[in-house]
Motif scaffolding. Structure first.
Motif, PDB file in Angstrom:
ATOM      1  N   GLU A 116       0.844  -1.186   0.000  1.00 40.10           N
ATOM      2  CA  GLU A 116       0.000   0.000   0.000  1.00 40.10           C
ATOM      3  C   GLU A 116       0.887   1.246   0.000  1.00 40.10           C
ATOM      4  O   GLU A 116       2.103   1.167   0.213  1.00 40.10           O
ATOM      5  N   LEU A 117       0.281   2.405  -0.239  1.00 38.29           N
ATOM      6  CA  LEU A 117       1.067   3.631  -0.395  1.00 38.29           C
ATOM      7  C   LEU A 117       1.961   3.924   0.802  1.00 38.29           C
ATOM      8  O   LEU A 117       3.117   4.329   0.643  1.00 38.29           O
ATOM      9  N   LEU A 118       1.467   3.717   2.015  1.00 35.06           N
ATOM     10  CA  LEU A 118       2.242   4.060   3.204  1.00 35.06           C
ATOM     11  C   LEU A 118       3.436   3.140   3.411  1.00 35.06           C
ATOM     12  O   LEU A 118       4.293   3.419   4.246  1.00 35.06           O
ATOM     13  N   SER A 119       3.517   2.057   2.647  1.00 41.64           N
ATOM     14  CA  SER A 119       4.659   1.158   2.799  1.00 41.64           C
ATOM     15  C   SER A 119       5.967   1.831   2.388  1.00 41.64           C
ATOM     16  O   SER A 119       7.047   1.360   2.743  1.00 41.64           O
ATOM     17  N   ALA A 122       1.573  -2.288  -5.166  1.00 43.66           N
ATOM     18  CA  ALA A 122       0.749  -3.428  -5.580  1.00 43.66           C
ATOM     19  C   ALA A 122      -0.308  -3.026  -6.602  1.00 43.66           C
ATOM     20  O   ALA A 122      -0.574  -3.757  -7.563  1.00 43.66           O
ATOM     21  N   ILE A 123      -0.897  -1.860  -6.424  1.00 44.10           N
ATOM     22  CA  ILE A 123      -1.966  -1.428  -7.327  1.00 44.10           C
ATOM     23  C   ILE A 123      -1.477  -1.278  -8.765  1.00 44.10           C
ATOM     24  O   ILE A 123      -2.232  -1.496  -9.720  1.00 44.10           O
ATOM     25  N   ASP A 124      -0.196  -0.934  -8.956  1.00 45.90           N
ATOM     26  CA  ASP A 124       0.355  -0.752 -10.310  1.00 45.90           C
ATOM     27  C   ASP A 124       0.269  -2.036 -11.129  1.00 45.90           C
ATOM     28  O   ASP A 124       0.098  -1.995 -12.353  1.00 45.90           O
ATOM     29  N   PHE A 125       0.413  -3.188 -10.462  1.00 44.64           N
ATOM     30  CA  PHE A 125       0.463  -4.459 -11.175  1.00 44.64           C
ATOM     31  C   PHE A 125      -0.889  -4.866 -11.747  1.00 44.64           C
ATOM     32  O   PHE A 125      -0.968  -5.801 -12.539  1.00 44.64           O
TER      33      PHE A 125
END
Length: 358
Positions: A37-40, A104-107
């Motif tokens: 996630e973004l905050l990672s 993850a969202i990019d994939f």
């Protein structure tokens, strides 16, 4: 410095910076991770050493930083390249964790696949030139639709010296070890995925009836054709979740809704390889953890946690790449899992002191 600086300090500094004082050699093994996630992004050691040293779990105050993470995502999409996140050792073996500039969202956007494969491809060739022996692909970096579990890179560069490893053979072994030997029937969801296929073939060869839930008759038939003739009858095709009602061993490689979970009979064990793991909605069922290993005692220098796990615990695919390097295996581990190598991979992991996280 009013005479307090040793005249040799600058000479020592220059030697250290150039690598002459302590030679800078390449790592033997690289493991390629990516953001979740973004905050990672704030879980990286050079972003927040204290936060990275604990399992990833965003605090409420961190969501204040969310607006800062969004520009970082955009910068990564347009200008990012693979970077080194951490350096550590396993005995005398140097290890580095590299990170793909993607979340993850990019994939899940096909428009991003070319960019992602491009940066992974460059990272592999750079590692090859530097003398890296094993290049492990973590999480979605080896997605089947993206690059065939790493097979694309081996095909594009047939002369690679570095071994490309998806590590899923050890992941499959870890999942299979949670399934009791007395089990005679298993319901497999995500059955035609890399892990689902390998697990299904392994169980079928050991006399277990494997009910494979998939809507693709063609993919099921392809897996059945890969199974030795004497065991093919153990692979049963299913297109309905209701076929799992009478089976207490579920091997889960995809998300399950509440209604789907409720289909399982009381006392079912959900053996998981789905990311993120299932919400544990059934108090009358058992949910296994995602496959992971505690590193041997010789592991040192691990300053950060691998996402939600404790320090010195790594995902099974990461452990698989390390075992590959320790064993000095010379094959690429890409594409479909060779189910005939599952036991050998498991035995090698135990031999080197890896312990499965229970």
């Amino acid at each position: 410095m009013y005479g307090t600086l040793d005249p040799k300090s600058w000479d020592l500094f220059n030697k250290a910076a150039s690598g002459k004082a302590v030679p800078h050699g390449p790592p033997e093994t690289v493991f390629l991770a990516h953001g979740t996630e973004l905050l990672s992004v704030f879980h990286l050691p050079f972003m927040s050493r204290g936060f990275a040293a604990r399992p990833f779990e965003p605090s409420r105050w961190m969501y204040i930083l969310w607006p800062l993470a969004l520009p970082l995502l955009l910068l990564a999409r347009f200008f990012g390249r693979v970077f080194v996140a951490d350096k550590h050792r396993l005995g005398t073996m140097k290890i580095e964790t590299w990170v793909t500039p993607a979340w993850a969202i990019d994939f899940f956007f096909k428009s991003q696949w070319g960019r992602i494969n491009g940066v992974i491809d460059k990272a592999i060739t750079d590692a090859d030139k530097a003398g890296v022996k094993v290049f492990g692909l973590g999480a979605l970096n080896k997605n089947e639709a993206l690059n065939g579990g790493g097979a694309l890179f081996v095909k594009n560069h047939p002369d690679l010296s570095v071994r490309v490893v998806h590590g899923n053979t050890l992941t499959a072994a870890a999942i299979l070890k949670t399934i009791p030997a007395v089990v005679r029937k298993a319901f497999v969801l995500g059955a035609t995925s890399k892990l689902g296929r390998g697990i299904s073939l392994y169980l079928a060869k050991r006399g277990v009836t494997v009910v494979m839930l998939t809507q693709s008759k063609e993919r099921y038939e392809g897996i059945r054709a890969d199974c030795p003739a004497e065991f093919r009858a153990n692979l049963v095709h299913s297109t309905d979740i209701a076929d799992g009602k009478g089976v207490s061993c579920w091997v889960v490689g995809r998300f399950l809704t509440r209604e789907e979970q409720m289909t399982a009979p009381k006392g079912t064990t959900f053996h998981q390889f789905v990311v993120p793991p299932l919400d544990e909605l059934r108090a009358d069922c058992v949910y296994t953890k995602l496959p992971a290993f505690t590193l041997p005692e010789t592991a040192a220098g691990f300053k950060s946690c691998e996402m939600t796990m404790q320090r010195r615990d790594v995902h099974a695919c990461h452990a698989g790449a390390l075992v590959h390097a320790l064993e000095k295996w010379q094959h690429h581990e890409v594409g479909a899992i060779d189910d005939n190598r599952i036991d050998a991979c498991w035995d090698a992991a135990l031999k080197h002191g890896f312990k499965m996280v229970c």
